[in-house]
Design a protein around this motif. Sequence first.
Motif, PDB file in Angstrom:
ATOM      1  N   THR A  47       0.891  -1.327  -0.227  1.00  0.00           N
ATOM      2  CA  THR A  47      -0.272   0.046   0.118  1.00  0.00           C
ATOM      3  C   THR A  47       0.908   1.445  -0.137  1.00  0.00           C
ATOM      4  OG1 THR A  47      -1.533  -1.278   1.451  1.00  0.00           O
ATOM      5  CG2 THR A  47      -1.868   1.025   1.366  1.00  0.00           C
ATOM      6  N   ARG A  51       0.713   4.376  -2.669  1.00  0.00           N
ATOM      7  CA  ARG A  51       0.380   5.740  -2.004  1.00  0.00           C
ATOM      8  C   ARG A  51       1.803   6.488  -2.266  1.00  0.00           C
ATOM      9  NH1 ARG A  51      -3.169   7.028   1.283  1.00  0.00           N
ATOM     10  NH2 ARG A  51      -1.877   8.343   2.248  1.00  0.00           N
ATOM     11  N   ASP A 162      -6.736   0.228  -4.527  1.00  0.00           N
ATOM     12  CA  ASP A 162      -6.489   0.137  -3.042  1.00  0.00           C
ATOM     13  C   ASP A 162      -7.512  -1.371  -2.248  1.00  0.00           C
ATOM     14  OD1 ASP A 162      -4.477  -0.298  -0.752  1.00  0.00           O
ATOM     15  OD2 ASP A 162      -5.237   2.484  -0.417  1.00  0.00           O
TER      16      ASP A 162
END
Lengths: 382, 267
Positions: A47, A51, A162
């Motif tokens: 993640t 990001r 995500d």
Amino acid sequence: MAERANSVELHNVVKRFGDIAAVRQMTLDVPDGSFVTFVGPSGCGKTTTLRMIAGLESITDGDILIKGRRINEVPIHKRNLGIVFQNYALFPHKTIYDNVAFGMMYRDVDRETTRRKVRQALQLVQLPHVEDRYPKQLSGGQQQRIALARAIVIEPDVLLLDEPLSALDANLREGMRVELKRIQRELGIATIFVTHDQSEALAMSDKVVVMSEGWVEQVGTPEQVYNEPASEFVATFLGISNLLDGRISEADGQTLKIAADNGMDLLAHRQPDRPHGIGQNVRLAIRAEKIFLADAHAVDNDSILMDGTVRAVDYQGQAARYFVECGGTTFQAVNPIDRSPFQEGQSVRLRIRAQDVVLLDPARSGATASRAQTAAGTEAAA
Amino acid sequence: MVRALFSGWSLIRVGTILVYVFMFAPVLVVMLLSFNSSQFGSFPMEGVSFRWFVALYNNDAIVRAFQTSIALGLLTAIIATTLGVTASMAIVRYEFPGKNLLNTVLIAPILVPEVVLAVGLLLFLQFMGMPRNFFLLLMGHVIFTMPFVVLVVQARLVGLRREYEEAALSLGANPLEAFRRVTLPLIMPAVLAGMLFAFTISFDDITGTLFWKPPGVETVPTQIFAMLRHSISPEVNALGTVMIVLTVVLPLSGLALARRLAVRRGG
């Protein structure tokens, strides 16, 4: 013919939070139109990497390129990305139409074009009749589709997802999986998908990136990472694998004979581009569904056969997972059920084909090896 | 029967009711007496009349005090809310050194007794050689109403998932537009509540105002205070009634309206 280009490139990307390394030296290409999945347990850095690509997290070191442009310092609103969040993040105070049209306000298009494109996007996600409703009035699955429509209507360079399916119930998730893949194919948009679910990763991806503790353990097609796991982590994270240590006792053309530490003799195929000397210590992985169980008196001349005893049965309907004791080791074997499953305590014969025995690469456990080094370094420092 | 009446819970219930009666009865008496036609406030009332409200309207000093109070309250509400919302955004959404200290400093004015704050600011102004003026009175009010805005808005912001803003940014909105189109509408109930708090607190503040007001300027509370020093006129009762309506009824109906709007949108 134009060369197939990359939508996203990561060059030695590093992310540190204080002293903690979340992503270590990640290099990766995401070709145009491909579906790339980051998979790993929570905290593996998948993640965080997403990001960083999105611009929601700064990059400690290395470069990220989108469509050939270095975007390290480009703020998120100038990156032209479509992001679908885990909890959809639809604007609760706006109608579905206004949600989907939101990104169009910041693009140089007239009202008519916006209207047409929003309609197209809603058509694509098969929800053309909800324009005037508010997000709360839709089901989770529908909100998911709207979030996708909002992300693709702006024609982003890359689509970032995500864990978009994790909030849906199991049977809805399977449907959305197929749907998502269809939409991605139809648009031909490069997509990065983050998940901790191995079956999602294997089902949807062109390329799977298996991550663990900030390291990239293996990059490959779903078949590659599943059938030829490069490291112990990959072998055990995707599906169920039996791990064995042993020593090469004979090398004969394509086939190696391996004396396992528990006294068993196994056959394995030579791994290309790797030296295999007699006497070399090796670690083996055998997938649970590649150990075939047969009645105790079965005879087979082509494979290694061993006698074992069923210790436990995990019945799963069309298949069962057996825990079989054999030579002091407990193997896991997933076999389809023919009539009725084997019973606890029953004597069985295990059949393992040479082609199914994978030799793990001690050096290539790139992550594992350098991690050991790092750990040693840390200890030395401490 | 008797035992049931004096058992624990009923005793507490009776006690609570008495406390509330004790607190609110005087307020009710003031409101009732403001409609009394007689010059002297006593029961039984002799008749119902609006004469004291009319007298209030014709009293220049009171009308002026009213105008001052409303202007002061509105300006205080606008400034305190603007600053409070910005400060809350900074504290909840961004990391910067000294963040905790700043947060404490912002909340501090409601922890410090108002008299201390009032005297402190006054001494500071004298030390700086600044004359008292309307602007400084306004700043004083902003200082001690802002904590209420900050507390209410911060609570709402903390509960608001960051993903809404991130989604807006990813779609091409710059941070300012994301705030205006997504964050602000979503925290609006808290912003309005904070604004109402700021207005009402400023409107009926007396302690700080007595210290800070420039000569010749009166707000409604200081005007009442001044009037009471001479005599208890029924006009004061009428003024009290108007104050209660402004500081209690208006905010409550405002909140009720906001809640109804929110429910309708949630649908």
